[in-house]
Write an enzyme that holds these catalytic residues in place. Sequence first.
Site, PDB file in Angstrom:
ATOM      1  CG  PHE A 115       7.388  -1.059  14.274  1.00 35.58           C
ATOM      2  CD1 PHE A 115       6.503  -2.078  13.968  1.00 35.58           C
ATOM      3  CD2 PHE A 115       6.889   0.217  14.421  1.00 35.58           C
ATOM      4  CE1 PHE A 115       5.143  -1.828  13.807  1.00 35.58           C
ATOM      5  CE2 PHE A 115       5.535   0.493  14.265  1.00 35.58           C
ATOM      6  CZ  PHE A 115       4.667  -0.532  13.962  1.00 35.58           C
ATOM      7  CG  PHE A 159      -2.207  -0.678   1.034  1.00 37.10           C
ATOM      8  CD1 PHE A 159      -3.337   0.020   0.628  1.00 37.10           C
ATOM      9  CD2 PHE A 159      -2.303  -2.035   1.248  1.00 37.10           C
ATOM     10  CE1 PHE A 159      -4.540  -0.635   0.429  1.00 37.10           C
ATOM     11  CE2 PHE A 159      -3.506  -2.705   1.059  1.00 37.10           C
ATOM     12  CZ  PHE A 159      -4.622  -2.006   0.645  1.00 37.10           C
ATOM     13  CB  VAL A 170      -1.397   2.297   8.526  1.00 36.17           C
ATOM     14  CG1 VAL A 170      -2.903   2.171   8.703  1.00 36.17           C
ATOM     15  CG2 VAL A 170      -0.756   0.917   8.419  1.00 36.17           C
ATOM     16  NE  ARG A 181       6.020  11.254  11.649  1.00 34.65           N
ATOM     17  CZ  ARG A 181       5.614  12.526  11.598  1.00 34.65           C
ATOM     18  NH1 ARG A 181       5.362  13.094  10.425  1.00 34.65           N
ATOM     19  NH2 ARG A 181       5.459  13.232  12.703  1.00 34.65           N
ATOM     20  CG  HIS A 241      -9.241  -0.530   7.714  1.00 40.30           C
ATOM     21  ND1 HIS A 241      -9.462  -1.890   7.719  1.00 40.30           N
ATOM     22  CD2 HIS A 241      -8.156  -0.327   6.925  1.00 40.30           C
ATOM     23  CE1 HIS A 241      -8.553  -2.481   6.960  1.00 40.30           C
ATOM     24  NE2 HIS A 241      -7.741  -1.557   6.474  1.00 40.30           N
TER      25      HIS A 241
END
Length: 160
Positions: A119, A28, A87, A133, A94
């Site tokens: 991570f 994504f 995300v 970021r 969601h």
Amino acid sequence: MARSADGPREAARLGDVTGDFAILSARFHEDLIDALRAGARERLLEAGVSEDRVEEHSVPGSFELAHAARTLAGTGRLAGIVALGVVIKGESAHFEYVCEAATHGLMRVMLDTGVPIGFGVLTVYDFDQAWARAGGGVGNIGEDAADAVVRLSSLAAAVA
């Protein structure tokens, strides 16, 4: 170069670590993922990981990262995994479910298998925050995740 509160910092240095490293990324928001993946790869190389010890894998989205990380960790050939995803908050809940599943799932894989995982999943409210970021003014979380996995794998090798 990754950033800290005080500005850019040097890459972590790889200790006496055997095994390869995987960069595992969700698909994504591929333009953002490309920037994170490039940052992670560059940082691993800066840390002293040779190009032939870095493999790349992808999954459909951040929700699937934990399963893929568990599969990769189970091979026994990896010194660490850099997990990357993006995300971005939408209009529904969601976002919260995916962020929580990715965070807890990757932590569980790391604790259950002992394979370090960096991570690098961005959990942000908009594209501006994401780009900041992914190589913008806040740095590149792909670099930070690579630093973390190098430090953790080096620690594990030093105390083994």
